[in-house]
Design an enzyme around this catalytic site. Structure first.
Site, short mmCIF file in Angstrom:
data_model
loop_
_atom_site.label_atom_id
_atom_site.label_comp_id
_atom_site.label_asym_id
_atom_site.label_seq_id
_atom_site.Cartn_x
_atom_site.Cartn_y
_atom_site.Cartn_z
N ASP A 126 0.85 -1.19 0.00
CA ASP A 126 0.00 0.00 0.00
C ASP A 126 0.89 1.23 0.00
O ASP A 126 2.01 1.20 0.53
CB ASP A 126 -0.91 0.02 1.23
CG ASP A 126 -2.05 -0.98 1.13
OD1 ASP A 126 -2.43 -1.36 0.01
OD2 ASP A 126 -2.58 -1.36 2.18
N ASP A 144 -6.99 -1.25 -4.52
CA ASP A 144 -8.07 -0.88 -3.62
C ASP A 144 -8.97 0.18 -4.27
O ASP A 144 -10.19 0.15 -4.11
CB ASP A 144 -7.52 -0.33 -2.30
CG ASP A 144 -6.73 -1.36 -1.51
OD1 ASP A 144 -6.99 -2.57 -1.65
OD2 ASP A 144 -5.84 -0.95 -0.74
#
EC number: 3.4.23.36
Length: 167
Positions: A126, A144
């Site tokens: 991330d 995401d």
């Protein structure tokens, strides 16, 4: 409009275009993650604008770090079930529902992008952080974003799709 025009399938209602789109989205996600993993410092913000920073971290859960305490194989299995379910929904959805099919493509691409990370690294990379001085959103990635935008497209499709009268 003729009945033939109404029944004509949208681009992502056809298998080849949706497959090409998903492959391109997953490859783009993986390229960005490789660049992030090799160039950004671990858990040190790189501020872009006052409320946005790049911040490399490793997520052991699912989107937005949910379920990070769960076993990795449980998460892999859950993602595979979700991908299978979305493929089933895609197959059952009317061929003219543009936003739904785009949404399904994005959800599948995002799930597969994060699933590849889980298989390759044992975690998901991330790197996007929205924040203020007193608040921050969960660190997330392009995959995401695909999942979130895809869900939004499916909801939008449900809102704008003309409803059939009950017979």
């Amino acid at each position: 409009m003729t009945d033939q025009t109404l029944e004509r399938p949208t681009l992502f209602a056809r298998p080849l275009p949706i497959l090409i789109f998903i492959v391109i989205a997953v490859v783009l996600d993986q390229i960005v993650k490789i660049v992030v993993d090799h160039t950004l410092p671990l858990q040190e913000p790189v501020h872009l604008i006052p409320m946005l920073a790049l911040y490399r971290t490793y997520n052991l859960g699912v989107a937005f770090s949910m379920l990070s305490g769960m076993d990795g194989w449980f998460i892999v299995g859950m993602r595979l079930i979700i991908v299978a379910f979305v493929i089933w929904l895609w197959h059952r959805t009317g061929k003219q529902r543009t936003f739904a099919h785009l949404g399904y493509a994005l959800i599948i691409a995002g799930a597969l992008g994060n699933l590849i990370d889980r298989f390759l690294y044992g975690h998901v990379i991330d790197y996007i952080l929205f924040h203020t001085e007193t608040w921050s959103f969960a660190v997330f990635n392009l995959a995401d974003s695909f999942i979130t935008i895809g869900a939004g497209c499916v909801i939008l499709d449900e809102l704008i799709q003309p409803k059939k009268a009950d017979t």
